[in-house]
Write an enzyme that holds these catalytic residues in place. Sequence first.
Site, PDB file in Angstrom:
ATOM      1  CB  VAL A   1      53.056  14.034  -2.041  1.00 26.07           C
ATOM      2  CG1 VAL A   1      53.157  12.592  -1.540  1.00 26.07           C
ATOM      3  CG2 VAL A   1      52.883  14.986  -0.861  1.00 26.07           C
TER       4      VAL A   1
ATOM      5  CB  ALA B   1      54.087  12.528  -8.047  1.00 26.06           C
ATOM      6  CE  LYS B   2      46.399  14.959  -8.629  1.00 28.60           C
ATOM      7  NZ  LYS B   2      45.970  14.219  -9.817  1.00 28.60           N
ATOM      8  N   GLY B   3      50.580  17.273  -6.494  1.00 26.11           N
ATOM      9  CA  GLY B   3      51.049  18.497  -5.860  1.00 26.11           C
ATOM     10  C   GLY B   3      50.068  19.624  -6.060  1.00 26.11           C
TER      11      GLY B   3
END
Length: 431
Positions: free
Chosen positions: A70, A115-117
């Site tokens: 994301v 962001a992150k994931g």
Amino acid sequence: MAIAETVNNKKQPKQGMLENVMKQFDAAASLVNLNPNIKKILAVTNNELIIHFPVRMDNGDVEIFKGYRVQHNNALGPYKGGLRYHPTIDIDAVKALAMWMTWKTSLAGLPYGGAKGGIQLDPSKYSNAELERITRRFAYALGENIGPEHDIPAPDVNTNAQTMAWIADTYMSTKAPSERSKNQHVVTGKPIGSGGLEGRDRATGFGVFLTIKYWAAHKNVSLKDKTFIVQGFGNVGYWAAHFLEKEGAKMVGVQDAFGSITNAEGISVENLFIHTKNNQGRIEGFPNTSTIDKEAFFGINCDIFIPAALGNQITKYNANDIKAFLIAEGANGPTTVEAEEMLLNKGVDIIPDILCNSGGVIGSYFEWLQNRNGELWELDEILIKLDKKLKEVFRKVLETSESKVLDLRSAAYVIAIERIEKAYIQRGIFP
């Protein structure tokens, strides 16, 4: 319908991290009188990617995995944020974590967005060879959705330097030979031999320690003989405890995913670290400690509490049990909005996650610069730079807190959001 879990015979509605981060954002937006149009932009993510990908297991079977990335906002620079491997990860959790990264990088004054994931899995159930194939297949599936000037992943829960090395190698292998070396900084948190930064392993935990040290200096409090408890004895929790112990503080309680231990006379940080290395990462069975209930851990008599595990651990159901006068958030989003209000009313100070654990992303920025410029930095130089940068950020938060009469989290959010708002106002919104 809310999911509920039973703790001490009480039904606790489980609040999601996304709900928590949106409450924090709404409150901060009101404090800064945020431009309504910019608020609309920041309230949603730019991009949300969900990937289902197959990987062959050691026994020959194919298993399908679900991965996420994301990208919340890139007004200030490339997206930046970790990748975590955990069975509970879902799109809402990743959206919340990505939004927190936006505030964290903005507060730190870095040229990054958020962001992150991650991947929905329990890494303990897979061999190292399987984890490598899973990681490489995920990196390949992400393709051009990541990149050294676009979106730069880093380690997070249950990922490490080796994970980043696999991703970097996979990503670089998709480039022409002449371009591969220019893409080494597609991820940060790599092993030293693969372009990693000296001290990156301890940057987050060292940053947690530094913010506690700055807070103590501001309050004219000595850390010598102060007691502390740590939730999560992974990379962040260990290093924060390591530096606190060197300062003369005493660890009296630790909790991980498998249990909680305590000893009012003190628990050796280094001995416990050695124990976990020989015990599959677990604290259970450490000598000369008492095993206690998960919820009883929050009520251990101590001065400082470092939550360094997962989000939403401190809730309205256990906030009143906490004896500490300082909470230093090593994890992202460990305290719910309701719990924070209760703690502040009790006079407990909270060093917020976007400040407290930002040493990690600051260290990542140093690594990114090192790779980008073809430089090699030494450990002493890096720790000095990290101390200088974090001290400057802490000072700004403290000044804002005092001038606007705000708690530290609200002050940190005000600084972070105002910086992003300024960027949008100066650049305008296309078209």
